[in-house]
Motif scaffolding. Structure first.
Motif, short mmCIF file in Angstrom:
data_model
loop_
_atom_site.label_atom_id
_atom_site.label_comp_id
_atom_site.label_asym_id
_atom_site.label_seq_id
_atom_site.Cartn_x
_atom_site.Cartn_y
_atom_site.Cartn_z
N ALA A 26 0.88 -1.17 0.00
CA ALA A 26 0.00 0.00 0.00
C ALA A 26 0.92 1.22 0.00
O ALA A 26 1.61 1.48 0.98
CB ALA A 26 -0.90 0.00 1.22
N GLU A 27 0.95 1.92 -1.13
CA GLU A 27 1.87 3.05 -1.28
C GLU A 27 1.10 4.32 -1.62
O GLU A 27 0.17 4.29 -2.40
CB GLU A 27 2.87 2.78 -2.40
N ARG A 28 1.55 5.42 -1.03
CA ARG A 28 1.00 6.70 -1.41
C ARG A 28 1.80 7.24 -2.59
O ARG A 28 2.99 6.96 -2.73
CB ARG A 28 1.06 7.67 -0.22
N ASN A 29 1.12 8.01 -3.43
CA ASN A 29 1.74 8.51 -4.64
C ASN A 29 1.19 9.90 -4.92
O ASN A 29 0.05 10.19 -4.56
CB ASN A 29 1.42 7.57 -5.81
N ILE A 30 1.95 10.74 -5.57
CA ILE A 30 1.47 12.07 -5.91
C ILE A 30 0.39 11.93 -6.99
O ILE A 30 0.54 11.15 -7.94
CB ILE A 30 2.62 12.99 -6.36
N THR A 91 17.39 9.08 -5.39
CA THR A 91 18.30 9.19 -4.24
C THR A 91 17.60 9.69 -2.98
O THR A 91 18.20 9.71 -1.91
CB THR A 91 19.45 10.15 -4.56
N LYS A 92 16.34 10.14 -3.15
CA LYS A 92 15.57 10.71 -2.03
C LYS A 92 16.28 11.91 -1.42
O LYS A 92 16.19 12.19 -0.24
CB LYS A 92 15.26 9.65 -0.98
N THR A 93 17.01 12.62 -2.30
CA THR A 93 17.84 13.74 -1.89
C THR A 93 17.77 14.81 -2.98
O THR A 93 17.73 14.47 -4.16
CB THR A 93 19.31 13.26 -1.76
N GLY A 129 5.39 13.45 4.86
CA GLY A 129 6.10 13.01 6.05
C GLY A 129 7.51 12.62 5.64
O GLY A 129 8.21 13.38 4.99
N ASP A 130 7.91 11.39 5.98
CA ASP A 130 9.23 10.89 5.58
C ASP A 130 9.18 10.05 4.30
O ASP A 130 10.20 9.58 3.83
CB ASP A 130 9.82 10.03 6.71
N GLU A 131 7.99 9.89 3.74
CA GLU A 131 7.80 9.03 2.57
C GLU A 131 7.91 9.85 1.28
O GLU A 131 7.22 10.85 1.11
CB GLU A 131 6.42 8.37 2.65
N VAL A 132 8.78 9.43 0.38
CA VAL A 132 8.91 10.10 -0.92
C VAL A 132 7.79 9.62 -1.82
O VAL A 132 7.66 8.43 -2.09
CB VAL A 132 10.29 9.83 -1.55
N VAL A 133 6.95 10.57 -2.27
CA VAL A 133 5.79 10.23 -3.10
C VAL A 133 5.93 10.75 -4.52
O VAL A 133 5.04 10.58 -5.34
CB VAL A 133 4.48 10.77 -2.47
N GLY A 134 7.06 11.37 -4.82
CA GLY A 134 7.33 11.90 -6.14
C GLY A 134 8.53 12.82 -6.06
O GLY A 134 9.25 12.85 -5.06
N ALA A 135 8.74 13.57 -7.14
CA ALA A 135 9.83 14.55 -7.16
C ALA A 135 9.53 15.59 -8.21
O ALA A 135 8.76 15.35 -9.15
CB ALA A 135 11.17 13.88 -7.44
N ILE A 136 10.16 16.74 -8.05
CA ILE A 136 10.01 17.83 -9.00
C ILE A 136 11.40 18.21 -9.52
O ILE A 136 12.37 18.21 -8.76
CB ILE A 136 9.31 19.05 -8.36
N LYS A 159 2.48 22.29 1.23
CA LYS A 159 2.85 21.33 2.28
C LYS A 159 1.64 20.79 3.05
O LYS A 159 1.66 19.64 3.47
CB LYS A 159 3.89 21.90 3.23
N SER A 160 0.58 21.55 3.19
CA SER A 160 -0.59 21.06 3.91
C SER A 160 -1.29 19.92 3.16
O SER A 160 -2.01 19.12 3.77
CB SER A 160 -1.59 22.19 4.16
N GLN A 161 -1.07 19.83 1.86
CA GLN A 161 -1.68 18.76 1.06
C GLN A 161 -0.82 17.48 1.05
O GLN A 161 -1.22 16.48 0.48
CB GLN A 161 -1.86 19.24 -0.38
N LEU A 162 0.33 17.54 1.70
CA LEU A 162 1.25 16.40 1.70
C LEU A 162 1.27 15.68 3.04
O LEU A 162 2.29 15.13 3.44
CB LEU A 162 2.67 16.88 1.34
N LYS A 163 0.15 15.66 3.72
CA LYS A 163 0.09 14.99 5.03
C LYS A 163 -0.58 13.67 4.92
O LYS A 163 -1.28 13.34 4.06
CB LYS A 163 -0.61 15.89 6.03
#
Length: 163
Positions: A26-30, A91-93, A129-136, A159-163
């Protein structure tokens, strides 16, 4: 004889069911809506600063969700923004930090050789949170630090939509 066989079969089916349940993630995604909002906000921030850019948002698997290219952004910015996003996601960085790490650490210098990586500033992970759901990834401003600044400001706005 039938009872032990039935018991063994029931245990086997129970274990098989548990194994199948454990095989699903079960994964969250953008979402497309959030990716588009993030890209639009980033473009607006960059344009307000006078930068013609391309913005690419990828999902947690590195697949493109949306791309926005401003008028007069260079043609190279399309691929560069995608690669910056992919680098940040993988790289989550932030990609600028990956670049700095590769320059400081000889063992990490080969990161530049990974297909799809671009070691320039402008790629930022999208985290819930600490979970990477995408990148820009942003490309086109006169410096990767400015690309990253546009992305970071837009991420702050959502950021409020990323909870």
């Amino acid at each position: 004889m039938i009872k032990p066989l039935a018991l063994t079969s029931a245990l086997f089916l129970g274990l098989l069911t548990q194994a199948n349940a454990a095989a699903l993630n079960a994964e969250r995604n953008i979402s497309l809506a959030l990716a588009t909002d993030l890209a639009s906000r980033t473009v607006a921030i960059c344009q307000a600063a006078g930068h013609n850019v391309t913005v690419t948002v990828v999902d947690r698997a590195g697949i493109i969700k949306t791309v926005l290219r401003t008028d007069n952004a260079g043609p190279h910015t399309v691929k560069a923004s995608e690669q910056k996003a992919f680098t940040a996601l993988s790289t989550k960085t932030p990609s600028g930090q990956v670049m700095e790490n590769s320059q400081k650490t000889p063992a990490a210098n080969n990161l530049k050789d990974i297909p799809g990586f671009l070691l320039l500033g402008g790629g930022v992970p999208v985290k819930a949170g600490d979970e990477v759901v995408g990148a820009i990834g942003v490309a086109g401003a006169p410096g990767g630090h400015l690309d990253a600044q546009c992305a970071t400001e837009a991420l702050e706005q959502i950021k409020s939509q990323l909870k």
